[in-house]
Motif scaffolding. Sequence first.
Motif: not given
Length: 444
Positions: A62, A101, A108-109, A226, A255, A257-259, A281, A312, A341, A344, A386, A414
């Motif tokens: 992660c 990865r 990290k977000p 990411e 990539w 990220g989701e956020r 994502k 995810r 994924d 997550h 991960e 994670d």
Amino acid sequence: MNATNTPSHQQPEWRDTVTLNSVLKDLSVATPLVFAAECDRLRGHLGEVARGNAFLLQGGDCAETFAGVTADSIRAKLETLLQMALVLTYAAAMPVVKVGRMAGQYAKPRSSPVESRDGVTLPAYRGDAVNGAGFTAAARTPDPERLRTMYEKSAVTLNLVRAFAEGGGADLRQAHAWNQGFVRMSPSGFRYEVLAREIDRALSFMDVCGVDAREMHRTEIFTSHEGLLLDYEAALTRPDPPTGRTYATSGHLLWLGERTRQLDGPHLEFFSRIANPVAVKLGPSATPDEVIGYAEALDPDREPGRLTFVVRMGASRVRDLLPALVEKTLAEGLEVGWVCDPMHGNTFTAPDGYKTRTLDTVFDEVCGFFEVHRSLGTHPGGIHVELTGDDVTECVGADVAVDQLVERYETACDPRLNRSQSLSLAFLVAEMFRGSVSDQRGGA
Ligand code: PEP
Ligand code: MN
């Protein structure tokens, strides 16, 4: 554009801007970590994923840590990926594109910019690229020098990845050697041993026939992370004069990220300017219109392999939410890759406070993902996981009970699958390819 001070887009609040600017200046003239031609080759392979002719295996920590950059730990991760790839290649009878990865996954977000413990509130840990994990004011203060260390650690990691992939470590004749230590004694390790013996026999047969394909002795392993820290990414972005395109040289695939996948956000804008293959994502809130928005912004030339969606949704929602997204791309005639994924959307906190995931839920999301693609006639193009090669106890299942998480819980962020859990997942996906899992479950 300078997104340095926009915390809503997950950028650190660097206070020492003098050091920040000096590090970024150095990085802007530093040697590229990856090269345009390599990124183009990966885009080609991902094009085959999008067309249904190849499968993507993307995995690693992660959050990589600077302390985790050791030959043993990196080799264990690479061996895990290769063991999984072998199982998948054999089952799917199609090429497996291997992407770590790795070599850049240091930022990290966070869902909250701060963390509180016993009445003390400090900035959240944002990955070794930004601050330290220790819960002290000094450790948590963002330090721009860490961006330089991130670049250096990525270079060291990449050197090991290249040496391993091309220098004999990935030779198919090493397939037994990848299965050493704790994994060998696990049920998936036994299953793997049987497969490796079959491959040995096939290789001996080929030897006798005089076949000695180069592909048997080496492999390609690409890197990904990411693309979160825009200052870092921008400093390592370079024009490629022969093609006239611009590449992020921090890793082969980046990539979103989701956020940070807002259609009008600074990350998407940066991604639209680089020619690397990119992934987005997609969490449960993703809409069909957003998916089209990503394709328009990131893949206006409709090049298969440029854009991969990493879904995810969570095991309980993937069957309901994914069909509309895939159907929309079909209606628009888009050729994109679809990757699962299963990590997550399935995280929860165990009673003793450990953030974890169960193997059952992870498996269920992969099954749901395959079922959706099977029902739409589209290609389940890969998995994004991960994992680590070490014998950690971070996810529950396959010999790790919930009360054993305490034994070896080492992740910086994670929970990761350990090697035998990763191998179990590869066997599950192999069975999905053969159709046996959904048949056992009554078909889908
Ligand atoms: C991750 O991949 O570690 C991550 C934070 O994922 P997501 O953006 O999908 O939440
Ligand atoms: Mn994660």
